[in-house]
Design a protein around this motif. Sequence first.
Motif, short mmCIF file in Angstrom:
data_model
loop_
_atom_site.label_atom_id
_atom_site.label_comp_id
_atom_site.label_asym_id
_atom_site.label_seq_id
_atom_site.Cartn_x
_atom_site.Cartn_y
_atom_site.Cartn_z
N UNK A 1 -3.94 -6.41 -4.40
CA UNK A 1 -2.74 -6.68 -3.80
C UNK A 1 -1.63 -5.43 -3.78
N UNK A 2 -1.53 -4.68 -4.77
CA UNK A 2 -0.60 -3.45 -4.74
C UNK A 2 -1.97 -2.10 -4.97
N UNK A 3 -1.82 -1.29 -3.82
CA UNK A 3 -2.98 -0.05 -3.80
C UNK A 3 -1.88 1.15 -3.96
N UNK A 4 -2.35 1.92 -5.01
CA UNK A 4 -1.48 3.19 -5.18
C UNK A 4 -2.59 4.24 -4.77
N UNK A 5 -2.41 4.95 -3.72
CA UNK A 5 -3.49 5.87 -3.40
C UNK A 5 -2.83 7.38 -3.36
N UNK A 6 -3.08 8.17 -4.25
CA UNK A 6 -2.47 9.55 -4.43
C UNK A 6 -1.02 9.26 -4.22
N UNK A 7 -0.46 8.57 -4.98
CA UNK A 7 0.98 8.32 -4.95
C UNK A 7 1.66 8.28 -6.25
N UNK A 8 2.57 8.75 -6.96
CA UNK A 8 3.15 8.82 -8.12
C UNK A 8 4.46 9.26 -8.44
N UNK A 9 5.03 9.23 -9.72
CA UNK A 9 6.49 9.73 -9.96
C UNK A 9 6.31 11.15 -9.73
N UNK A 10 7.49 11.85 -9.46
CA UNK A 10 7.36 13.36 -9.38
C UNK A 10 8.96 13.69 -9.60
N UNK A 11 9.33 14.19 -10.99
CA UNK A 11 10.94 14.43 -11.15
C UNK A 11 11.33 15.42 -10.32
N UNK A 12 10.53 16.31 -9.54
CA UNK A 12 11.06 17.48 -8.82
C UNK A 12 11.33 16.89 -7.39
N UNK A 13 10.92 15.84 -7.17
CA UNK A 13 11.59 15.03 -5.67
C UNK A 13 12.74 14.20 -5.95
N UNK A 14 13.93 14.63 -5.65
CA UNK A 14 14.91 13.80 -6.03
C UNK A 14 15.04 12.48 -5.57
N UNK A 15 15.23 11.26 -6.29
CA UNK A 15 15.09 10.05 -5.99
C UNK A 15 15.87 9.28 -7.21
N UNK B 1 0.90 -1.29 0.08
CA UNK B 1 0.02 -0.05 -0.09
C UNK B 1 0.87 1.37 -0.12
N UNK B 2 0.64 2.00 -1.11
CA UNK B 2 1.62 3.32 -1.30
C UNK B 2 0.85 4.31 -1.37
N UNK B 3 0.81 5.27 -0.09
CA UNK B 3 -0.13 6.22 0.00
C UNK B 3 0.35 7.60 0.02
N UNK B 4 -0.05 8.68 -0.62
CA UNK B 4 0.33 10.07 -0.48
C UNK B 4 1.95 10.03 -0.70
N UNK B 5 2.62 9.39 -1.60
CA UNK B 5 4.05 9.18 -1.43
C UNK B 5 4.45 9.51 -2.94
N UNK B 6 6.00 9.04 -3.00
CA UNK B 6 6.55 9.56 -4.31
C UNK B 6 7.61 8.39 -4.61
N UNK B 7 7.62 8.03 -5.89
CA UNK B 7 8.86 7.69 -6.64
C UNK B 7 9.21 6.16 -5.98
N UNK B 8 8.67 5.33 -6.70
CA UNK B 8 8.91 3.67 -6.21
C UNK B 8 9.26 2.91 -7.40
#
Length: 517
Positions: free
Chosen positions: A329-343, A293-300
Amino acid sequence: MISPRMALRHLARLVPMLSLVLVLASCSSASDDPPSPTGGVGAPSEPTPGMAICDNQVPGPESAPPGAITVDPAVDGDLIAGTEANPPGSTFWLRPGTHTLGTGEFGQVAPKDGNTYVGAPGAIIDGRGLNRYAFTTEARDVTIRHLTVRGFVAPRNEGVVNHDSGNGWVIEHNTIEDNRGAALMAGSHQQVRYNCLRNNGQYGMNAYQAGNEIVDLVVEHNEIVGNNTDDWEAKVEGCGCTGGIKFWSVDGADVRNNWIHDNHGAGLWADTNNNDFLIEGNLIENNDAEGVFYETSYNLVLRNNVLRGNALVQGKEFADGGDHFPAAAVYLSESGGEPRVPARTDKIEIYGNVFENNWSGITAWENADRFCNSPANTSTGVCTLLVPAVSECSQPAIADEPLYSDCRWKTQRVDIHDNTFIHRPAVVGCYPGFAGRMAILSNYGTYPDWSPYQGEVIQQAITRDQQIRWHDNSYTGPWTFTLGSVDRTTNVAGWQADPYRQDMGSTFAADESGTAC
């Protein structure tokens, strides 16, 4: 403190769900995508001896290491006294037997910087239902090896080992089981390796540190099983406080080669401004709720894992209540890639995984009413990583760019490819319209009354504009697909047709196991 999944989802669906006619933007070219990380090792379909850590621990040394201080289990509190009496950097060897920390609620070991605690074969630290914590303080670079830690009664959201989230701890070859609260907390540069984290009251690990400063966390070769024995979601409805491991605002984590199974909640749950996660080579199975569960998060990057039998308990509860939200099995909730957040990546990339007989596959969801400064975001006082102050996300400024975009946690830049998805009703059960789904969806925005995201705008954005793409996957079984809103489901032809064009290059095969719903 953190927005509970259930409260947000049910709030979103108090409003009418409208059908959509959506146009999905053309997929970005390969030249727009960052290079994929390489070097992942596929997870086995069954736990290997190296993954089955519980009851198979490597024993500690039978005699004291050179220079170590010997701790006597016959002397109550001997470990506390020895730690207090010796300088930082001391090594303690715990003799075989059951060590105790006194009868007081706050009987606990307070390590000093650089201390090492190592157990002989059969060395146990037992809280006896009396002590809250085993190891506390913010000491740095503490090592704990070859111990069984049990019987402590940490309160909810607190942990037994590394209670104060000290940095640089190495926790390896331990069995931490049958405690209340979390088996352990986490600090920056912590390494959690070859442990059995079993049957603890809330979490196997609660990766939270005051100030949200955890970086560079490694979790590898552990068995994480049976946690949340106290069933906290039933006690505190919508608390969002259960599972195998919970991560809070961690910047950089490698979670690899673990066996994460049979937890009473999610297996892995990253909640609120986590970033730069690599989850690879794990066997994640039979967790009551989501595997990941990846929630309100970035870059995975989620690659080369086996996810099997997850969310069956949660999914059946939804179905029995007539709730069509796609538990997955995998829940992406308000989460995605963001180039402006270094990773290490600037997207969410899910590839090389085997999904077998979970309730459903992958759900990509974005709550239209959840954004920085919205009452629907119960992560009170928390904003996105793109906006420094919550107060900035208010009218009239939020109605225009850049705040119109930056005040939202977006499910965007998601690339799902080269996975195997297997759904067999003979295993999962016959739940047409509930199980065996992929989903991209949002809700009809209504709240608060000053929100600039009302109506269908987020439903259209997540389906059309936010670069969420399935392609080149392999499917077996009767899969259906939810697009835009929870009440809109289509078949393979509709999923692949214009304007959606999902799963181009993918293959679809019937389930030959003999059970049809």
